[in-house]
Design a protein around this motif. Sequence first.
Motif, PDB file in Angstrom:
ATOM      1  N   ILE A 216       0.988  -1.330  -0.151  1.00 44.09           N
ATOM      2  CA  ILE A 216       0.044   0.100  -0.013  1.00 44.09           C
ATOM      3  C   ILE A 216       0.739   1.197   0.120  1.00 44.09           C
ATOM      4  CG2 ILE A 216      -2.157  -1.055   1.103  1.00 44.09           C
ATOM      5  CD1 ILE A 216      -0.941   0.364   3.776  1.00 44.09           C
ATOM      6  N   ALA A 217       2.051   1.115   0.261  1.00 41.47           N
ATOM      7  CA  ALA A 217       2.779   2.449   0.463  1.00 41.47           C
ATOM      8  C   ALA A 217       4.231   2.065   0.217  1.00 41.47           C
ATOM      9  CB  ALA A 217       2.760   2.894   1.908  1.00 41.47           C
ATOM     10  N   VAL A 218       5.054   3.273   0.124  1.00 42.66           N
ATOM     11  CA  VAL A 218       6.667   3.093  -0.211  1.00 42.66           C
ATOM     12  C   VAL A 218       7.144   4.278   0.596  1.00 42.66           C
ATOM     13  CG1 VAL A 218       6.208   4.559  -2.254  1.00 42.66           C
ATOM     14  CG2 VAL A 218       8.469   3.400  -1.755  1.00 42.66           C
ATOM     15  N   VAL A 219       8.336   3.957   1.316  1.00 46.69           N
ATOM     16  CA  VAL A 219       8.919   4.878   2.110  1.00 46.69           C
ATOM     17  C   VAL A 219       9.792   5.802   1.169  1.00 46.69           C
ATOM     18  CG1 VAL A 219      10.296   5.249   4.280  1.00 46.69           C
ATOM     19  CG2 VAL A 219       8.550   3.638   4.311  1.00 46.69           C
ATOM     20  N   ILE A 220       9.844   6.860   1.494  1.00 43.79           N
ATOM     21  CA  ILE A 220      10.770   7.877   0.726  1.00 43.79           C
ATOM     22  C   ILE A 220      11.057   9.037   1.651  1.00 43.79           C
ATOM     23  CG2 ILE A 220      10.024   7.174  -1.446  1.00 43.79           C
ATOM     24  CD1 ILE A 220       8.653  10.226  -1.679  1.00 43.79           C
ATOM     25  N   GLN A 221      12.067   9.759   1.177  1.00 42.60           N
ATOM     26  CA  GLN A 221      12.624  11.116   1.944  1.00 42.60           C
ATOM     27  C   GLN A 221      11.945  12.258   1.281  1.00 42.60           C
ATOM     28  OE1 GLN A 221      13.232  13.170   4.289  1.00 42.60           O
ATOM     29  NE2 GLN A 221      15.121  12.422   4.951  1.00 42.60           N
ATOM     30  N   PRO A 222      10.929  12.722   2.257  1.00 44.83           N
ATOM     31  CA  PRO A 222      10.155  14.131   1.668  1.00 44.83           C
ATOM     32  C   PRO A 222      10.985  15.357   2.114  1.00 44.83           C
ATOM     33  CG  PRO A 222       9.394  13.045   3.976  1.00 44.83           C
ATOM     34  CD  PRO A 222      10.363  12.292   3.400  1.00 44.83           C
ATOM     35  N   GLY A 223      12.261  15.084   2.656  1.00 42.06           N
ATOM     36  CA  GLY A 223      13.145  16.211   3.052  1.00 42.06           C
ATOM     37  C   GLY A 223      12.799  16.802   4.283  1.00 42.06           C
ATOM     38  N   VAL A 224      12.488  15.835   5.234  1.00 44.15           N
ATOM     39  CA  VAL A 224      12.020  16.330   6.530  1.00 44.15           C
ATOM     40  C   VAL A 224      13.225  15.454   7.821  1.00 44.15           C
ATOM     41  CG1 VAL A 224       9.670  16.638   6.418  1.00 44.15           C
ATOM     42  CG2 VAL A 224      10.449  14.351   7.162  1.00 44.15           C
ATOM     43  N   GLU A 225      13.568  16.118   8.642  1.00 47.78           N
ATOM     44  CA  GLU A 225      14.311  15.583   9.621  1.00 47.78           C
ATOM     45  C   GLU A 225      14.475  16.457  10.958  1.00 47.78           C
ATOM     46  OE1 GLU A 225      15.856  13.389  11.069  1.00 47.78           O
ATOM     47  OE2 GLU A 225      17.315  12.749   9.747  1.00 47.78           O
ATOM     48  N   PHE A 226      15.170  15.727  11.785  1.00 42.59           N
ATOM     49  CA  PHE A 226      14.881  16.520  13.280  1.00 42.59           C
ATOM     50  C   PHE A 226      16.475  15.689  13.723  1.00 42.59           C
ATOM     51  CE2 PHE A 226      12.509  12.701  14.422  1.00 42.59           C
ATOM     52  CZ  PHE A 226      13.168  12.370  15.579  1.00 42.59           C
ATOM     53  N   GLY A 227      16.895  16.491  14.817  1.00 39.48           N
ATOM     54  CA  GLY A 227      17.933  16.113  15.643  1.00 39.48           C
ATOM     55  C   GLY A 227      18.029  16.772  17.069  1.00 39.48           C
ATOM     56  N   ASP A 228      18.918  16.831  17.680  1.00 40.20           N
ATOM     57  CA  ASP A 228      19.118  17.347  19.063  1.00 40.20           C
ATOM     58  C   ASP A 228      18.331  18.747  19.015  1.00 40.20           C
ATOM     59  OD1 ASP A 228      20.437  15.153  19.916  1.00 40.20           O
ATOM     60  OD2 ASP A 228      22.481  15.870  19.442  1.00 40.20           O
ATOM     61  N   ASP A 229      18.783  19.585  18.073  1.00 40.99           N
ATOM     62  CA  ASP A 229      18.480  21.133  18.431  1.00 40.99           C
ATOM     63  C   ASP A 229      17.927  21.638  17.113  1.00 40.99           C
ATOM     64  OD1 ASP A 229      20.771  20.964  16.931  1.00 40.99           O
ATOM     65  OD2 ASP A 229      21.700  22.341  18.416  1.00 40.99           O
ATOM     66  N   PHE A 230      17.569  20.590  16.233  1.00 39.15           N
ATOM     67  CA  PHE A 230      16.862  21.366  14.824  1.00 39.15           C
ATOM     68  C   PHE A 230      15.989  20.616  14.218  1.00 39.15           C
ATOM     69  CE2 PHE A 230      19.898  18.154  13.238  1.00 39.15           C
ATOM     70  CZ  PHE A 230      19.351  17.749  12.293  1.00 39.15           C
ATOM     71  N   VAL A 231      15.226  21.319  13.553  1.00 37.43           N
ATOM     72  CA  VAL A 231      13.965  20.543  12.754  1.00 37.43           C
ATOM     73  C   VAL A 231      14.156  21.311  11.307  1.00 37.43           C
ATOM     74  CG1 VAL A 231      11.488  20.191  12.336  1.00 37.43           C
ATOM     75  CG2 VAL A 231      12.600  20.425  14.317  1.00 37.43           C
ATOM     76  N   LEU A 232      14.211  20.077  10.197  1.00 34.88           N
ATOM     77  CA  LEU A 232      13.951  20.674   8.871  1.00 34.88           C
ATOM     78  C   LEU A 232      12.777  20.413   8.483  1.00 34.88           C
ATOM     79  CD1 LEU A 232      17.207  18.779   7.387  1.00 34.88           C
ATOM     80  CD2 LEU A 232      16.842  21.040   8.182  1.00 34.88           C
ATOM     81  N   GLY A 233      11.854  21.536   8.243  1.00 34.39           N
ATOM     82  CA  GLY A 233      10.524  21.517   7.815  1.00 34.39           C
ATOM     83  C   GLY A 233      10.164  20.933   6.617  1.00 34.39           C
ATOM     84  N   TYR A 234       9.138  20.567   6.216  1.00 34.48           N
ATOM     85  CA  TYR A 234       8.715  19.945   4.915  1.00 34.48           C
ATOM     86  C   TYR A 234       8.676  21.421   3.879  1.00 34.48           C
ATOM     87  CZ  TYR A 234       5.879  17.990   1.300  1.00 34.48           C
ATOM     88  OH  TYR A 234       5.577  17.433   0.117  1.00 34.48           O
ATOM     89  N   GLN A 235       9.387  21.185   2.831  1.00 33.46           N
ATOM     90  CA  GLN A 235       8.951  22.038   1.714  1.00 33.46           C
ATOM     91  C   GLN A 235       8.183  21.560   0.521  1.00 33.46           C
ATOM     92  OE1 GLN A 235      10.351  25.168   2.374  1.00 33.46           O
ATOM     93  NE2 GLN A 235      11.103  24.405   4.327  1.00 33.46           N
ATOM     94  N   PRO A 236       7.003  22.041   0.164  1.00 28.64           N
ATOM     95  CA  PRO A 236       6.257  21.171  -0.691  1.00 28.64           C
ATOM     96  C   PRO A 236       6.976  21.341  -2.018  1.00 28.64           C
ATOM     97  CG  PRO A 236       5.010  22.224   1.058  1.00 28.64           C
ATOM     98  CD  PRO A 236       6.349  22.847   1.201  1.00 28.64           C
ATOM     99  N   ASP A 237       7.313  22.576  -2.386  1.00 34.00           N
ATOM    100  CA  ASP A 237       7.861  22.937  -3.614  1.00 34.00           C
ATOM    101  C   ASP A 237       8.983  21.881  -4.138  1.00 34.00           C
ATOM    102  OD1 ASP A 237       6.271  24.844  -3.699  1.00 34.00           O
ATOM    103  OD2 ASP A 237       7.761  26.389  -3.675  1.00 34.00           O
TER     104      ASP A 237
END
Length: 415
Positions: A216-237
Amino acid sequence: MYLHEILAAQKRGEAKGIPSICSAHPYVLKETLRLCGGLGVPALIEATCNQVNQYGGYTGMTPKDFVAYVKGIAGENSFPFASVILGGDHLGPNVWQNEPAESAMQKAEVLVAEYVKAGFVKIHLDCSMNLGDDPAGALDVEIIAQRAARLAGVAEASGDQNLHYVIGTEVPTPGGAHEHEEGVSVTKVADVARTINVTRDAFYQQGLHAPWEQVIAVVIQPGVEFGDDFVLGYQPDAAQGLRRFIEGQSLIYEAHSTDYQTRDALTNLVRDHFGILKVGPGLTFAFREAVFALAKIEDEICSAEECSNIVQVLDDTMLKHPEHWKNYYQGTSEEQAFKRKCSMSDRIRYYWGYPEVQQALGKLARNLMEKKIPHSLVKEHIPFEVNSSSLVDDVISQWIFRVLSAYLSACGIAR
């Protein structure tokens, strides 16, 4: 099943999804079931291969044990267990990467079989990692696919329920990045197409035509990540090519490491066909925030002799048992001390079950129940209105609720 309803809705152009709760924490599961029960929707609860396996994993639970554990929490909270969807995440040879491939794969077969026999129905097949005698470098996608299909065959032979498979392995670092990152690469359309095509061929080569229809689904990297002190937010474009591609497929996307994304970012992910949103550390981080806020109140109303010292007890326990955080928290001793308490990677989640921590947590709750707490003190440390007669449970519940509600809103389940 509800997962197929999500898939069908996405293919009709509806922004529908489901949060995948990857946690064994009792408060997280309790709040998940309470909230989903109130909305009349199923709850998707997942366990990972490191967390739960035939040898106990870091929770000490086998798949059968985990199912009984969740069933018990469901019963305590009047949630129909039939409405719990159980998922197995990263099922494959990950735990045994240092062993020769055949030995690791045999153990992975037992892992998958035990998950299915225990009642797990959403199976993420992950064979992306190099094993002990594999050549150095990135593992060939054909080998990954062949190993995944091998495990799918075992899953099909292990139970009579309808299974739903998730494929794909290009995921953020489980539990968050180890170092600060400025950006991550979004999966290329050509790469996800190849993953789907090669895995389908591997299924067909092993006679698994009908099971492929249950992918039903495939895992991919949409450009999101987090770590100790940062969050990379989703960029739809950056993901519009991926959005258009999956619209022509019979699958949806599953997004991992969506913890700490904003409500708008989560909403955009679901709109862009990431119909399954995994979350774990973000929920236990919320639990940790709640406990630490309560501890600050306790410090104000109790003497040093009376206090639970929950924050110090946790840190002492982490120092005594460093195996769950030592390889993840870098820096000076002062920086590591801060990360043990406040990192968004939330390695502290591994320590709530230790007896000394449980004892301190119980003492914190008793202290706050036995003392009269000034309303002004509550307002200083708790950023929302709470029921003073059930302060501890209400604070923890609401803190976790704020995270869960963002996911349910993004998935079109609640406002």
